[in-house]
Design a protein around this motif. Structure first.
Motif, PDB file in Angstrom:
ATOM      1  N   MET A   1       0.844  -1.174   0.000  1.00  0.00           N
ATOM      2  CA  MET A   1       0.000   0.000   0.000  1.00  0.00           C
ATOM      3  C   MET A   1       0.887   1.234   0.000  1.00  0.00           C
ATOM      4  O   MET A   1       1.895   1.289   0.683  1.00  0.00           O
ATOM      5  CB  MET A   1      -0.902  -0.027   1.238  1.00  0.00           C
ATOM      6  CG  MET A   1      -1.850   1.131   1.254  1.00  0.00           C
ATOM      7  SD  MET A   1      -2.921   1.157   2.676  1.00  0.00           S
ATOM      8  CE  MET A   1      -4.183   0.036   2.202  1.00  0.00           C
ATOM      9  N   SER A   2       0.522   2.242  -0.768  1.00  0.00           N
ATOM     10  CA  SER A   2       1.288   3.480  -0.875  1.00  0.00           C
ATOM     11  C   SER A   2       0.976   4.396   0.293  1.00  0.00           C
ATOM     12  O   SER A   2      -0.140   4.413   0.817  1.00  0.00           O
ATOM     13  CB  SER A   2       0.935   4.199  -2.169  1.00  0.00           C
ATOM     14  OG  SER A   2       1.256   3.414  -3.279  1.00  0.00           O
ATOM     15  N   SER A   3       1.979   5.188   0.658  1.00  0.00           N
ATOM     16  CA  SER A   3       1.767   6.143   1.740  1.00  0.00           C
ATOM     17  C   SER A   3       1.125   7.411   1.188  1.00  0.00           C
ATOM     18  O   SER A   3       1.097   7.642  -0.030  1.00  0.00           O
ATOM     19  CB  SER A   3       3.091   6.478   2.416  1.00  0.00           C
ATOM     20  OG  SER A   3       3.884   7.261   1.546  1.00  0.00           O
ATOM     21  N   LEU A   4       0.631   8.219   2.057  1.00  0.00           N
ATOM     22  CA  LEU A   4      -0.007   9.472   1.662  1.00  0.00           C
ATOM     23  C   LEU A   4       0.982  10.359   0.912  1.00  0.00           C
ATOM     24  O   LEU A   4       0.632  10.963  -0.111  1.00  0.00           O
ATOM     25  CB  LEU A   4      -0.560  10.194   2.906  1.00  0.00           C
ATOM     26  CG  LEU A   4      -1.204  11.545   2.648  1.00  0.00           C
ATOM     27  CD1 LEU A   4      -2.393  11.402   1.718  1.00  0.00           C
ATOM     28  CD2 LEU A   4      -1.606  12.186   3.950  1.00  0.00           C
ATOM     29  N   GLN A   5       2.210  10.410   1.390  1.00  0.00           N
ATOM     30  CA  GLN A   5       3.229  11.235   0.739  1.00  0.00           C
ATOM     31  C   GLN A   5       3.497  10.771  -0.689  1.00  0.00           C
ATOM     32  O   GLN A   5       3.636  11.573  -1.596  1.00  0.00           O
ATOM     33  CB  GLN A   5       4.526  11.214   1.558  1.00  0.00           C
ATOM     34  CG  GLN A   5       4.436  11.911   2.895  1.00  0.00           C
ATOM     35  CD  GLN A   5       4.125  13.391   2.758  1.00  0.00           C
ATOM     36  OE1 GLN A   5       4.485  14.037   1.774  1.00  0.00           O
ATOM     37  NE2 GLN A   5       3.424  13.934   3.743  1.00  0.00           N
ATOM     38  N   LEU A   8       0.504  11.821  -2.871  1.00  0.00           N
ATOM     39  CA  LEU A   8       0.523  13.254  -3.125  1.00  0.00           C
ATOM     40  C   LEU A   8       1.600  13.620  -4.145  1.00  0.00           C
ATOM     41  O   LEU A   8       1.391  14.476  -5.007  1.00  0.00           O
ATOM     42  CB  LEU A   8       0.737  14.033  -1.824  1.00  0.00           C
ATOM     43  CG  LEU A   8      -0.434  14.006  -0.830  1.00  0.00           C
ATOM     44  CD1 LEU A   8      -0.044  14.681   0.480  1.00  0.00           C
ATOM     45  CD2 LEU A   8      -1.663  14.656  -1.429  1.00  0.00           C
ATOM     46  N   ALA A   9       2.739  12.977  -4.062  1.00  0.00           N
ATOM     47  CA  ALA A   9       3.815  13.220  -5.024  1.00  0.00           C
ATOM     48  C   ALA A   9       3.390  12.776  -6.423  1.00  0.00           C
ATOM     49  O   ALA A   9       3.665  13.460  -7.413  1.00  0.00           O
ATOM     50  CB  ALA A   9       5.085  12.493  -4.590  1.00  0.00           C
ATOM     51  N   ILE A  14       1.436  14.114 -11.877  1.00  0.00           N
ATOM     52  CA  ILE A  14       0.400  13.974 -12.905  1.00  0.00           C
ATOM     53  C   ILE A  14      -0.182  15.344 -13.263  1.00  0.00           C
ATOM     54  O   ILE A  14      -0.389  15.645 -14.439  1.00  0.00           O
ATOM     55  CB  ILE A  14      -0.698  12.992 -12.439  1.00  0.00           C
ATOM     56  CG1 ILE A  14      -0.142  11.567 -12.411  1.00  0.00           C
ATOM     57  CG2 ILE A  14      -1.922  13.078 -13.337  1.00  0.00           C
ATOM     58  CD1 ILE A  14      -1.065  10.556 -11.779  1.00  0.00           C
ATOM     59  N   GLU A  15      -0.439  16.190 -12.264  1.00  0.00           N
ATOM     60  CA  GLU A  15      -0.973  17.523 -12.517  1.00  0.00           C
ATOM     61  C   GLU A  15      -0.005  18.351 -13.352  1.00  0.00           C
ATOM     62  O   GLU A  15      -0.408  19.109 -14.233  1.00  0.00           O
ATOM     63  CB  GLU A  15      -1.304  18.237 -11.206  1.00  0.00           C
ATOM     64  CG  GLU A  15      -2.537  17.675 -10.528  1.00  0.00           C
ATOM     65  CD  GLU A  15      -2.810  18.278  -9.159  1.00  0.00           C
ATOM     66  OE1 GLU A  15      -1.938  19.022  -8.632  1.00  0.00           O
ATOM     67  OE2 GLU A  15      -3.885  18.005  -8.612  1.00  0.00           O
TER      68      GLU A  15
END
Length: 104
Positions: A1-5, A8-9, A14-15
């Protein structure tokens, strides 16, 4: 599972890619439109659907000044009689003066 950080990165990355692609596509579209405008001799007014406005020489009259009708003798302030009464005239009328006292 990926962490929140990590997530967000990834979102920031992607943005950034989305913004880059949008900028490139916009530039391409603008270049296409400019090329077509040059090819067909079009102007921005043609694209907007607005016909150029041609005015007769008589329609371009400069605004004329209106002569003052009332003057405050004490201060030299004047009023044309158009629009709202100036504060100096309102105060004088409230103090009991008559508008005829200020007529030029």
């Amino acid at each position: 599972m990926s962490s929140l950080q990590d997530l967000l990165a990834q979102r920031a990355e992607i943005e950034k890619k989305i913004a880059d692609v949008q900028r490139e596509e916009r530039a391409t579209a603008i270049n296409k439109v400019r090329a077509m405008m040059a090819e067909f001799g079009l102007t921005a007014a043609d694209i907007a659907g607005k016909a150029p406005v041609v005015r007769a020489a008589s329609a371009a009259k400069p605004a004329s000044k209106v002569a003052a009708k009332y003057r405050n003798a004490a201060t030299g302030e004047s009023w044309t009689g158009r629009g709202l009464q100036p504060k100096w005239l309102k105060a004088a009328l409230a103090a009991g003066a008559k508008i005829e006292d200020f007529t030029i």
